[in-house]
Design a protein around this motif. Structure first.
Motif, PDB file in Angstrom:
ATOM      1  N   VAL A  94     -30.776  17.810 -18.997  1.00 39.19           N
ATOM      2  CA  VAL A  94     -31.941  18.689 -19.086  1.00 39.19           C
ATOM      3  C   VAL A  94     -33.190  18.037 -18.500  1.00 39.19           C
ATOM      4  O   VAL A  94     -33.973  18.687 -17.792  1.00 39.19           O
ATOM      5  CB  VAL A  94     -32.183  19.102 -20.556  1.00 39.19           C
ATOM      6  N   VAL A  95     -33.381  16.744 -18.765  1.00 34.80           N
ATOM      7  CA  VAL A  95     -34.565  16.060 -18.230  1.00 34.80           C
ATOM      8  C   VAL A  95     -34.478  15.989 -16.710  1.00 34.80           C
ATOM      9  O   VAL A  95     -35.491  16.151 -15.999  1.00 34.80           O
ATOM     10  CB  VAL A  95     -34.705  14.655 -18.848  1.00 34.80           C
ATOM     11  N   TRP A  96     -33.285  15.778 -16.183  1.00 32.05           N
ATOM     12  CA  TRP A  96     -33.107  15.701 -14.727  1.00 32.05           C
ATOM     13  C   TRP A  96     -33.488  17.014 -14.046  1.00 32.05           C
ATOM     14  O   TRP A  96     -33.926  17.010 -12.881  1.00 32.05           O
ATOM     15  CB  TRP A  96     -31.666  15.326 -14.401  1.00 32.05           C
ATOM     16  N   GLU A  97     -33.339  18.110 -14.736  1.00 36.17           N
ATOM     17  CA  GLU A  97     -33.692  19.404 -14.157  1.00 36.17           C
ATOM     18  C   GLU A  97     -35.199  19.544 -13.939  1.00 36.17           C
ATOM     19  O   GLU A  97     -35.637  20.456 -13.232  1.00 36.17           O
ATOM     20  CB  GLU A  97     -33.188  20.528 -15.057  1.00 36.17           C
ATOM     21  N   ARG A  98     -35.975  18.633 -14.546  1.00 36.15           N
ATOM     22  CA  ARG A  98     -37.432  18.694 -14.403  1.00 36.15           C
ATOM     23  C   ARG A  98     -37.971  17.674 -13.400  1.00 36.15           C
ATOM     24  O   ARG A  98     -39.183  17.444 -13.341  1.00 36.15           O
ATOM     25  CB  ARG A  98     -38.101  18.485 -15.756  1.00 36.15           C
ATOM     26  N   LEU A  99     -37.096  17.037 -12.635  1.00 36.19           N
ATOM     27  CA  LEU A  99     -37.577  16.096 -11.619  1.00 36.19           C
ATOM     28  C   LEU A  99     -38.587  16.776 -10.698  1.00 36.19           C
ATOM     29  O   LEU A  99     -38.370  17.900 -10.228  1.00 36.19           O
ATOM     30  CB  LEU A  99     -36.409  15.568 -10.788  1.00 36.19           C
ATOM     31  N   GLY A 100     -39.706  16.079 -10.463  1.00 34.75           N
ATOM     32  CA  GLY A 100     -40.759  16.628  -9.631  1.00 34.75           C
ATOM     33  C   GLY A 100     -41.714  17.539 -10.368  1.00 34.75           C
ATOM     34  O   GLY A 100     -42.710  17.987  -9.794  1.00 34.75           O
ATOM     35  N   GLN A 101     -41.428  17.824 -11.637  1.00 31.63           N
ATOM     36  CA  GLN A 101     -42.313  18.633 -12.465  1.00 31.63           C
ATOM     37  C   GLN A 101     -42.976  17.730 -13.516  1.00 31.63           C
ATOM     38  O   GLN A 101     -42.883  16.510 -13.449  1.00 31.63           O
ATOM     39  CB  GLN A 101     -41.511  19.747 -13.138  1.00 31.63           C
ATOM     40  N   GLN A 102     -43.622  18.338 -14.491  1.00 26.88           N
ATOM     41  CA  GLN A 102     -44.250  17.585 -15.573  1.00 26.88           C
ATOM     42  C   GLN A 102     -43.624  17.987 -16.909  1.00 26.88           C
ATOM     43  O   GLN A 102     -43.128  19.102 -17.074  1.00 26.88           O
ATOM     44  CB  GLN A 102     -45.757  17.822 -15.607  1.00 26.88           C
ATOM     45  N   ALA A 103     -43.660  17.052 -17.827  1.00 30.86           N
ATOM     46  CA  ALA A 103     -43.134  17.296 -19.172  1.00 30.86           C
ATOM     47  C   ALA A 103     -43.997  16.534 -20.167  1.00 30.86           C
ATOM     48  O   ALA A 103     -44.457  15.424 -19.886  1.00 30.86           O
ATOM     49  CB  ALA A 103     -41.683  16.838 -19.281  1.00 30.86           C
ATOM     50  N   PRO A 104     -44.243  17.112 -21.359  1.00 35.89           N
ATOM     51  CA  PRO A 104     -45.073  16.426 -22.359  1.00 35.89           C
ATOM     52  C   PRO A 104     -44.337  15.226 -22.952  1.00 35.89           C
ATOM     53  O   PRO A 104     -43.104  15.206 -23.041  1.00 35.89           O
ATOM     54  CB  PRO A 104     -45.333  17.499 -23.410  1.00 35.89           C
ATOM     55  N   LEU A 105     -45.103  14.264 -23.384  1.00 36.59           N
ATOM     56  CA  LEU A 105     -44.533  13.040 -23.955  1.00 36.59           C
ATOM     57  C   LEU A 105     -43.644  13.331 -25.156  1.00 36.59           C
ATOM     58  O   LEU A 105     -42.572  12.734 -25.307  1.00 36.59           O
ATOM     59  CB  LEU A 105     -45.662  12.082 -24.347  1.00 36.59           C
ATOM     60  N   TRP A 106     -44.075  14.262 -26.035  1.00 36.79           N
ATOM     61  CA  TRP A 106     -43.281  14.530 -27.232  1.00 36.79           C
ATOM     62  C   TRP A 106     -41.907  15.069 -26.856  1.00 36.79           C
ATOM     63  O   TRP A 106     -40.908  14.748 -27.521  1.00 36.79           O
ATOM     64  CB  TRP A 106     -43.995  15.511 -28.166  1.00 36.79           C
ATOM     65  N   TRP A 107     -41.837  15.875 -25.807  1.00 31.54           N
ATOM     66  CA  TRP A 107     -40.561  16.449 -25.385  1.00 31.54           C
ATOM     67  C   TRP A 107     -39.645  15.368 -24.828  1.00 31.54           C
ATOM     68  O   TRP A 107     -38.444  15.348 -25.106  1.00 31.54           O
ATOM     69  CB  TRP A 107     -40.810  17.543 -24.356  1.00 31.54           C
ATOM     70  N   LEU A 108     -40.199  14.473 -24.049  1.00 27.29           N
ATOM     71  CA  LEU A 108     -39.402  13.356 -23.516  1.00 27.29           C
ATOM     72  C   LEU A 108     -38.894  12.477 -24.649  1.00 27.29           C
ATOM     73  O   LEU A 108     -37.733  12.025 -24.624  1.00 27.29           O
ATOM     74  CB  LEU A 108     -40.243  12.540 -22.535  1.00 27.29           C
ATOM     75  N   ALA A 109     -39.736  12.233 -25.654  1.00 20.53           N
ATOM     76  CA  ALA A 109     -39.307  11.430 -26.800  1.00 20.53           C
ATOM     77  C   ALA A 109     -38.165  12.118 -27.542  1.00 20.53           C
ATOM     78  O   ALA A 109     -37.197  11.471 -27.973  1.00 20.53           O
ATOM     79  CB  ALA A 109     -40.483  11.185 -27.744  1.00 20.53           C
ATOM     80  N   GLU A 110     -38.255  13.426 -27.689  1.00 17.14           N
ATOM     81  CA  GLU A 110     -37.195  14.169 -28.363  1.00 17.14           C
ATOM     82  C   GLU A 110     -35.878  14.066 -27.590  1.00 17.14           C
ATOM     83  O   GLU A 110     -34.821  13.804 -28.166  1.00 17.14           O
ATOM     84  CB  GLU A 110     -37.611  15.629 -28.508  1.00 17.14           C
ATOM     85  N   ARG A 111     -35.927  14.245 -26.266  1.00 19.72           N
ATOM     86  CA  ARG A 111     -34.705  14.164 -25.461  1.00 19.72           C
ATOM     87  C   ARG A 111     -34.137  12.749 -25.466  1.00 19.72           C
ATOM     88  O   ARG A 111     -32.912  12.565 -25.422  1.00 19.72           O
ATOM     89  CB  ARG A 111     -34.978  14.606 -24.017  1.00 19.72           C
ATOM     90  N   MET A 112     -35.004  11.756 -25.534  1.00 19.45           N
ATOM     91  CA  MET A 112     -34.556  10.365 -25.590  1.00 19.45           C
ATOM     92  C   MET A 112     -33.706  10.103 -26.820  1.00 19.45           C
ATOM     93  O   MET A 112     -32.764   9.304 -26.791  1.00 19.45           O
ATOM     94  CB  MET A 112     -35.773   9.424 -25.593  1.00 19.45           C
ATOM     95  N   ILE A 113     -34.022  10.792 -27.922  1.00 17.81           N
ATOM     96  CA  ILE A 113     -33.299  10.575 -29.174  1.00 17.81           C
ATOM     97  C   ILE A 113     -32.147  11.558 -29.335  1.00 17.81           C
ATOM     98  O   ILE A 113     -30.992  11.167 -29.517  1.00 17.81           O
ATOM     99  CB  ILE A 113     -34.253  10.674 -30.377  1.00 17.81           C
ATOM    100  N   VAL A 114     -32.416  12.846 -29.264  1.00 16.22           N
ATOM    101  CA  VAL A 114     -31.397  13.823 -29.644  1.00 16.22           C
ATOM    102  C   VAL A 114     -30.237  13.876 -28.662  1.00 16.22           C
ATOM    103  O   VAL A 114     -29.102  14.189 -29.032  1.00 16.22           O
ATOM    104  CB  VAL A 114     -31.996  15.228 -29.849  1.00 16.22           C
ATOM    105  N   ARG A 115     -30.499  13.566 -27.364  1.00 13.84           N
ATOM    106  CA  ARG A 115     -29.429  13.516 -26.382  1.00 13.84           C
ATOM    107  C   ARG A 115     -29.341  12.157 -25.701  1.00 13.84           C
ATOM    108  O   ARG A 115     -28.581  11.973 -24.756  1.00 13.84           O
ATOM    109  CB  ARG A 115     -29.615  14.592 -25.316  1.00 13.84           C
ATOM    110  N   SER A 116     -30.127  11.194 -26.173  1.00 18.63           N
ATOM    111  CA  SER A 116     -30.117   9.816 -25.659  1.00 18.63           C
ATOM    112  C   SER A 116     -30.395   9.754 -24.159  1.00 18.63           C
ATOM    113  O   SER A 116     -29.775   8.970 -23.425  1.00 18.63           O
ATOM    114  CB  SER A 116     -28.779   9.144 -25.976  1.00 18.63           C
TER     115      SER A 116
END
Length: 300
Positions: A94-116
């Motif tokens: 899911v994070v890879w689908e946002r390459l070249g875009q922007q994402a909030p820090l909280w969302w990145l932190a969530e993806r780092m944990i829930v899907r590693s």
């Protein structure tokens, strides 16, 4: 001794099996090689999560701040070129689908944990900096754990820069998040600690420690694995008992006669078996202990 039989069984397992088990806010009930160092795998993401929350509360960027999703990172080896990580080794597309875009820090932190997510992890390390992660380990009272580089920073790895954890240090960090306190002061505010617990409870990769618990048991956890390494770190919240910490770190030698896939399956089952036996002894584990409450009871 509550876990004498289990200790004897683990003595026969090749490699190093480290365990920390005990109530929150109190000395452990059972430890086994808890100070032995292991390659961290994805358990290092716990310290990155805490570093992000602490930075946001001490003058850093708000968790709502958007940052660019890129795949170019600064190596921890000073003379090395920037590095990138590989999508095929990441558990989260899911994070890879946002390459070249922007994402909030909280969302990145969530993806780092829930899907590693490895990509999210490197983005957050780039944002907060490795010294901020080191400060988290220090505040938690960690003695041997270090987050020295990002994921797939091969130049740094070749220079001997690594990510290491111990069962005791992971327990100290998780305990600091769950209780909101360390000897050096809080890791984050009560609200920040509660938010971190919520994310850890939302873990979608419910393996290892989670597999040894009855279905529906609440736990805040992070696991991690690479070839020959399988770890699980959790705060378990039984309905009928006080919460407890359980950390299991395994490093297993890969012999020529065993496939790495077989070793991984066996190690995953071993962590689940340890978790199941600790669960069975949960009332003895926390007997006569009065740990402080968590910032709030997570709804997992």
């Amino acid at each position: 001794m509550i876990f004498g039989g289990l200790d004897a069984r683990l003595d026969e397992v090749p490699g190093t099996i480290s365990v920390y088990a005990g109530p929150l806010g109190a000395p452990p009930t059972w430890t086994r090689h808890a100070e032995a160092t292991h390659y961290a795998a994805s358990t290092m993401k716990l310290a990155v999560l805490a570093a992000l929350h602490r930075a946001s509360e001490t003058g850093g960027s708000s968790l709502d701040t958007p940052i660019e999703v890129t795949n170019c990172f600064t190596s921890a080896r000073p003379d090395a070129a920037p590095f990138s990580c590989a999508r095929q080794y990441d558990n989260d597309g899911v994070v890879w689908e946002r390459l070249g875009q922007q994402a909030p820090l909280w969302w990145l932190a969530e993806r780092m944990i829930v899907r590693s997510s490895n990509l999210a992890t490197n983005l957050l390390i780039e944002h907060v900096g490795l010294p901020a992660v080191a400060e988290i380990w220090a505040r938690a009272g960690a003695r041997h754990s270090v987050t020295g580089r990002g994921i797939e920073d091969f130049a740094a790895r070749e220079a001997g820069i690594s990510n290491l954890v111990t069962a005791a240090d992971l327990a100290a960090l998780l305990g600091a998040v769950a209780t909101g306190a360390t000897r050096a002061g809080p890791i984050a505010s009560p609200a920040g600690c509660a938010a971190m617990l919520d994310v850890l409870c939302a873990q979608q990769i419910r393996q290892d420690i989670a597999e040894g618990l009855p279905a529906g048991t609440r736990l805040a956890h992070k696991n991690g694995w690479v070839r020959g390494v399988r770890h699980g770190a959790a705060v378990v919240f039984p309905d009928d008992n006080a919460p407890y910490l359980l950390v299991v770190c395994t490093t297993t030698p890969l012999g020529d006669d065993r496939r790495s896939e077989d070793v991984d399956v066996d190690s995953r089952q071993l962590v689940a078996d340890i978790s199941a036996q600790v669960w069975q002894a949960r009332h003895d584990l926390t007997a006569a202990r009065t740990p402080p409450p968590a910032p709030r009871s997570p709804e997992c």
